[in-house]
Design a protein around this motif. Structure first.
Motif, PDB file in Angstrom:
ATOM      1  N   ALA A  72     -26.114  -9.866   5.287  1.00  0.00           N
ATOM      2  CA  ALA A  72     -24.900  -9.415   4.611  1.00  0.00           C
ATOM      3  C   ALA A  72     -24.228 -10.560   3.873  1.00  0.00           C
ATOM      4  CB  ALA A  72     -23.930  -8.808   5.627  1.00  0.00           C
ATOM      5  N   GLU A  73     -24.243 -11.751   4.460  1.00  0.00           N
ATOM      6  CA  GLU A  73     -23.636 -12.902   3.807  1.00  0.00           C
ATOM      7  C   GLU A  73     -24.405 -13.285   2.553  1.00  0.00           C
ATOM      8  OE1 GLU A  73     -21.984 -17.372   4.956  1.00  0.00           O
ATOM      9  OE2 GLU A  73     -22.936 -16.116   6.494  1.00  0.00           O
ATOM     10  N   MET A  74     -25.739 -13.216   2.626  1.00  0.00           N
ATOM     11  CA  MET A  74     -26.539 -13.516   1.436  1.00  0.00           C
ATOM     12  C   MET A  74     -26.301 -12.484   0.337  1.00  0.00           C
ATOM     13  SD  MET A  74     -30.268 -15.014   2.521  1.00  0.00           S
ATOM     14  CE  MET A  74     -30.599 -15.383   0.791  1.00  0.00           C
ATOM     15  N   ARG A  75     -26.205 -11.218   0.717  1.00  0.00           N
ATOM     16  CA  ARG A  75     -25.925 -10.182  -0.292  1.00  0.00           C
ATOM     17  C   ARG A  75     -24.622 -10.496  -1.012  1.00  0.00           C
ATOM     18  NH1 ARG A  75     -27.464  -6.581   3.839  1.00  0.00           N
ATOM     19  NH2 ARG A  75     -25.317  -5.846   4.121  1.00  0.00           N
ATOM     20  N   HIS A  76     -23.593 -10.840  -0.226  1.00  0.00           N
ATOM     21  CA  HIS A  76     -22.295 -11.154  -0.816  1.00  0.00           C
ATOM     22  C   HIS A  76     -22.400 -12.354  -1.762  1.00  0.00           C
ATOM     23  CE1 HIS A  76     -17.950 -11.602  -1.136  1.00  0.00           C
ATOM     24  NE2 HIS A  76     -18.105 -12.886  -0.856  1.00  0.00           N
TER      25      HIS A  76
END
Length: 310
Positions: A72-76
């Motif tokens: 999720a952090e990478m997507r953001h």
């Protein structure tokens, strides 16, 4: 390989992914394929390496040590962090060169996509009707969708590469489709029958793929190319380049016999060149039949349709 290459030069699956490299080959063989360009895996690797925090998370993902929160952090980060200035300029320059009259489709093209074993169908976002001002956001969205829960779970299940930079982005022209459809060159529900299955809908194929309409379905003998069975569809509205509009006469046959015969010949020709049964996406516009995708059918036996691909 360069970060961005024309579709005609996108035959290297390792850098351009399965979808783009396949379309590049069909285009070179003379099939009518919407032209465009590819942001290769080099582009995504460059984006990741440009930001230390993003690169650190990518290393954890590759090593199989990333917590769920890392995805999720990478997507953001992929959605929000700035692209290298030269990459953004090159994307916009390539878009302006093509002058897409109906806008562009921005789609994923993963290294492991569209093969005999794994299709990844429907796992990544596609962005349609993209204009120049929306291009960078569209590319970001496709990149980020490669780290969605569905995509990560699928790759873990299939034991394919977890490298977050393992997919390219295909940008190619939209087609002003009157009819769109999918052909399975061997009916996956009855592979011994020597029949093709053709499903079609009015307008763009998104209605068909999303399952929001009941498509017209044809079963076609692979040798004689005669229609063996026709099941009428049900569709009250179609998706066009300018949004939804009603279907005036949803029960009528969608394609004249001559166009159907041309479509059947094209699909069988692709099947024969590929030397394997194929799942083919196509659209019919005023200027003929357009090939949008052709990939091997990944499995037989289970009931399939375009709205529930393998």
């Amino acid at each position: 390989m360069n970060a961005i290459v024309p579709l005609q030069q996108a035959e290297n699956t390792e850098f351009c992914g399965g979808k783009a490299s396949s379309l590049a080959r069909w285009q070179k063989l003379g099939f009518q394929v919407p032209d465009g360009f590819v942001a290769t895996t080099t582009a995504l690797r460059t984006m990741i390496s440009s930001h230390a925090g993003l690169a650190a998370l990518a290393d954890l993902v590759r090593q199989g040590e990333a917590p769920d929160s890392a995805y999720a952090e990478m997507r953001h980060m992929l959605l929000e962090l700035p692209l290298p200035a030269q990459m953004e300029d090159d994307l916009l320059l390539n878009f302006s060169k093509h002058r897409f009259p109906f806008g562009a489709a921005v789609r994923s093209s993963g290294i492991c996509e569209d093969g005999v074993e794994n299709s990844h169908a429907g796992l990544h976002d596609s962005v349609l009707g993209v204009q120049e001002a929306q291009l960078v956001a569209g590319v970001r969205r496709v990149w980020a969708s490669g780290l969605s829960e569905r995509s990560v779970s699928y790759r873990q299940e299939k034991r394919v590469s977890m490298d977050p930079a393992s997919h390219a982005v295909l940008v190619h022209g939209m087609v002003d489709a009157k009819i769109s459809g999918v052909t399975f060159t061997r009916d996956p529900t009855s592979p011994e029958s020597n029949q093709m299955m053709v499903e079609m809908c009015w307008g763009l194929g998104e209605s068909l793929v999303s399952g929001s309409v009941t498509p017209e379905r044809l079963l076609v003998d692979r040798e004689s190319l005669q229609v063996c069975e026709r099941q009428p569809g049900s569709q009250d509205a179609q998706i066009g380049l300018n949004g939804h509009r009603p279907v005036k006469n949803p029960a009528r046959a969608k394609l004249p016999e001559g166009t159907l015969t041309e479509l059947f010949h094209m699909c069988i020709q692709i099947d024969q060149i590929a030397e394997t049964p194929c799942d083919i996406e196509w659209s019919v516009a005023e200027d003929g039949i357009w090939l949008l995708q052709a990939r091997p059918i990944t499995k037989f036996g289970a009931k399939q349709s375009a709205s529930h691909p393998s």
